[in-house]
Scaffold this active site. Structure first.
Site, PDB file in Angstrom:
ATOM      1  NE  ARG A  80      16.455  71.324  38.662  1.00 42.36           N
ATOM      2  CZ  ARG A  80      16.360  71.017  39.958  1.00 42.36           C
ATOM      3  NH1 ARG A  80      16.036  69.804  40.352  1.00 42.36           N
ATOM      4  NH2 ARG A  80      16.582  71.927  40.878  1.00 42.36           N
ATOM      5  CD  GLU A  85      21.405  75.777  42.531  1.00 42.54           C
ATOM      6  OE1 GLU A  85      22.553  75.639  42.987  1.00 42.54           O
ATOM      7  OE2 GLU A  85      20.414  75.202  43.011  1.00 42.54           O
ATOM      8  CG  ASN A 102      20.768  72.236  41.137  1.00 41.51           C
ATOM      9  OD1 ASN A 102      20.966  72.655  42.268  1.00 41.51           O
ATOM     10  ND2 ASN A 102      19.859  72.769  40.333  1.00 41.51           N
ATOM     11  CB  SER A 139      15.630  65.676  43.179  1.00 41.76           C
ATOM     12  OG  SER A 139      15.370  66.943  43.709  1.00 41.76           O
ATOM     13  CD  GLU A 183      24.551  73.188  45.460  1.00 40.38           C
ATOM     14  OE1 GLU A 183      23.436  73.237  44.916  1.00 40.38           O
ATOM     15  OE2 GLU A 183      25.483  73.938  45.143  1.00 40.38           O
ATOM     16  N   GLY A 184      20.671  72.670  48.310  1.00 42.49           N
ATOM     17  CA  GLY A 184      19.512  72.046  48.946  1.00 42.49           C
ATOM     18  C   GLY A 184      18.454  73.017  49.418  1.00 42.49           C
ATOM     19  NE  ARG A 209      12.692  73.604  41.257  1.00 40.05           N
ATOM     20  CZ  ARG A 209      13.822  73.907  41.872  1.00 40.05           C
ATOM     21  NH1 ARG A 209      14.086  73.427  43.066  1.00 40.05           N
ATOM     22  NH2 ARG A 209      14.706  74.695  41.295  1.00 40.05           N
TER      23      ARG A 209
HETATM   24  P1  ADP Z   1      20.307  75.903  46.413  1.00 36.85           P
HETATM   25  O1  ADP Z   1      21.580  75.299  45.982  1.00 36.85           O
HETATM   26  O2  ADP Z   1      20.131  75.960  47.871  1.00 36.85           O
HETATM   27  O3  ADP Z   1      19.122  75.316  45.679  1.00 36.85           O
HETATM   28  P2  ADP Z   1      19.802  78.281  44.803  1.00 36.85           P
HETATM   29  O4  ADP Z   1      20.831  79.149  44.250  1.00 36.85           O
HETATM   30  O5  ADP Z   1      19.062  77.426  43.832  1.00 36.85           O
HETATM   31  O6  ADP Z   1      20.445  77.431  45.972  1.00 36.85           O
HETATM   32  O7  ADP Z   1      18.751  79.161  45.602  1.00 36.85           O
HETATM   33  C1  ADP Z   1      17.638  78.609  46.274  1.00 36.85           C
HETATM   34  C2  ADP Z   1      16.370  79.363  45.897  1.00 36.85           C
HETATM   35  O8  ADP Z   1      16.514  80.753  46.194  1.00 36.85           O
HETATM   36  C3  ADP Z   1      16.054  79.309  44.417  1.00 36.85           C
HETATM   37  O9  ADP Z   1      15.310  78.157  44.101  1.00 36.85           O
HETATM   38  C4  ADP Z   1      15.285  80.599  44.208  1.00 36.85           C
HETATM   39  O10 ADP Z   1      13.926  80.405  44.581  1.00 36.85           O
HETATM   40  C5  ADP Z   1      15.932  81.544  45.201  1.00 36.85           C
HETATM   41  N1  ADP Z   1      16.975  82.347  44.532  1.00 36.85           N
HETATM   42  C6  ADP Z   1      18.271  81.974  44.361  1.00 36.85           C
HETATM   43  N2  ADP Z   1      18.966  82.927  43.695  1.00 36.85           N
HETATM   44  C7  ADP Z   1      18.097  83.904  43.427  1.00 36.85           C
HETATM   45  C8  ADP Z   1      18.206  85.155  42.750  1.00 36.85           C
HETATM   46  N3  ADP Z   1      19.356  85.555  42.236  1.00 36.85           N
HETATM   47  N4  ADP Z   1      17.091  85.928  42.664  1.00 36.85           N
HETATM   48  C9  ADP Z   1      15.920  85.514  43.202  1.00 36.85           C
HETATM   49  N5  ADP Z   1      15.760  84.352  43.851  1.00 36.85           N
HETATM   50  C10 ADP Z   1      16.823  83.545  43.967  1.00 36.85           C
HETATM   51 MG    MG Z   2      18.605  75.488  43.704  1.00 35.00          MG
END
Ligand code: ADP
Ligand code: MG
Length: 474
Positions: free
Chosen positions: A125, A144, A146, A151, A368-369, A450
């Protein structure tokens, strides 16, 4: 794009009535989660949190996200097959990050033994936010991708119906009719079924590798039931069960208590806390086996933050996807600024820049997570502390995306109904199957929106921060 429901969002009576309808509709539609008190029983369940109103999403960006998904599938698959790239990219990370190092050890071990299976199943995803530029124009920016246990494809297959009803209750039948159908559960099941078929044994089962604590079981059941509908048997097992019941025969076929397993679909295994020595042993057994792994360990590594950061480096995509200039252009157009913090001049400079202006960035470890990233003052403090130590290498730095907030109501069991300023994150599910060198399936399989209140920097639905939503294209 912030003003889609301006006329109703402050109408307290209308909102109260719609919220009551919405909650019952969610329960009827099966937008469900087990409770925190009884996470492993279905006697008492509740609705999974969701927005009262669908959120406005720019149509052009939504279409852009769909249009690039097959490219991302291709890219993840290419990275997973490129040992040299994975080795070089993760070399600095695995010196300081024990979890990634341990995964990497298994990766090398199975390559050295020789892979027992040539079929690969990828379910991913790709997540995006809409970055708001100076003139109010929004741009699609990937957060990112996944590659393991992505999920909510199940539950979100049921949220559009709920929002359609809510809009009707609010006197917006015309808008209700515009909400798109969406069924990632079916798309994910299609990929799993294809892998099962290529494995080639009618008797063999699909094994969902599930958590010890299974609050989000209904999301998984949606996919399971799609498989049962195709007359494919599904079993649910934990790492612990694999350790106790799993074995390989001479040709490395995987058996669980005598039952042959064709496909292992991981909904667990991406955080270090899950693994004790026995569970690491179970993971190794699965990876060595002839079962199709979704994902295999190489594809899990392809989804690390460090890989994401290196992909954004000039020239990397060209090396990984030679002969695909258009795919490369589509992929690159979604990248936010990503920066290495490896030891050396480049890392020193970026660390100093982020310390001077922390609100421009997000600091991310290889996890992650949700809930692991650092922002603002905390980012500055941590970077100050580790800026001259090798530990810095276990993080990457990313430009912070700043979406335009919109008003909505986040419906959560036992929580008061109150309006919040919210931002959304769009995910597109990708599914692909490769047999040997040939991609036999490569698709976008649906979407997930989301939404969370702006006061939360981090965190997803399972973490209790974001809630399920439906895009309303504008
Ligand atoms: P994880 O693998 O823990 O899900 P993410 O990279 O998806 O890591 O980051 C978790 C959350 O942090 C995202 O769902 C988003 O809400 C916020 N986030 C991550 N990167 C950014 C960014 N570059 N700018 C703003 N918010 C971010
Ligand atoms: Mg994420």
């Amino acid at each position: 794009m912030a003003a889609a429901w301006q006329d109703v969002v402050r109408d307290a009576a209308a909102v109260r009535e719609a919220a009551a309808v919405a909650v019952d509709a969610a329960l009827l539609a099966g937008v469900l989660m087990r409770t925190g008190e009884q996470p492993n029983a279905s006697d008492v369940v509740n609705y999974a949190p969701f927005t009262l109103l669908p959120s406005a999403v720019p149509r052009a960006l939504f279409e852009q996200a769909y249009a690039v998904q097959q490219d991302f599938n291709l890219l993840v698959d290419a990275v997973s097959q490129n040992r040299e790239f994975l080795e070089q990219t993760l070399a600095s990370t695995i010196k300081v990050d024990d979890f990634t190092a341990r995964l990497f050890r298994i990766y090398k071990q199975v390559l050295e033994e020789g892979l027992a299976q040539t079929v690969v199943l990828g379910i991913n995803r790709s997540d995006y936010m809409f970055d708001c530029g100076l003139e109010g124009t929004a741009a699609l920016r990937q957060i990112e991708i996944n590659t393991i246990a992505a999920s909510f494809g199940g539950l979100t297959s049921r949220t559009a119906d709920v929002h359609r009803l809510v809009l009707k209750v609010l006197g917006k039948s015309e808008e209700a009719s515009q909400l798109l159908p969406n069924n990632p559960a079916k798309g994910l099941a299609l990929g799993i079924a294809k892998a099962w078929e290529l494995y080639g044994s009618q008797r063999a089962v699909v094994m969902f590798l599930v958590e010890e604590v299974q609050r989000n079981i209904f999301d998984q059941r949606c996919v399971e039931n799609e498989l049962w509908n195709r007359n494919i048997r599904v079993v649910r097992k934990r790492f612990r069960d694999v350790f106790e019941q799993g074995s390989l025969d001479a040709s490395r076929r995987l058996y669980m208590d005598g039952q042959e397993v064709a496909v292992v679909y991981y909904r667990e295994g991406y955080v270090p806390q899950v693994y004790d020595e026995q569970n690491w042993e179970a993971r190794l057994l699965l990876e060595r086996s002839r079962a199709v792994k979704c994902p295999d360990i190489a594809t899990q590594l392809a989804g690390t933050k460090k890989v994401q950061q290196e992909l954004s480096r000039q020239g990397t995509l060209e090396k990984l996807l030679p002969g695909h200039p258009e795919a490369i252009a589509r992929i690159r157009a979604t990248f936010a600024g990503l920066y290495s913090l490896d030891e050396g001049e480049e890392g020193d400079r970026m660390a100093a820049t982020a310390i001077a202006d922390p609100d421009r960035f997000v600091l991310k470890p290889q996890r992650e997570g949700g809930g692991n990233n650092l922002y603002g003052e905390e980012l500055r403090e941590v970077l100050e502390k580790i800026k001259d130590s090798p530990e810095r290498t276990s993080y990457i730095l990313m430009d912070k995306i700043k979406p335009q907030p919109a008003l909505n109501y986040l419906l959560r069991a036992h929580s008061p109904l109150q309006v919040s300023e919210c931002i959304s994150e769009l995910g597109i599910f990708g599914v692909y199957v490769r047999q040997g060198r040939e991609l036999v399936l490569n698709q976008a399989a649906g979407h997930l929106l989301r939404t969370k209140a702006i006061e939360h920097a981090d965190g997803g639905v399972a973490a209790g921060v974001a809630v399920l939503d439906t895009p309303y294209l504008v």
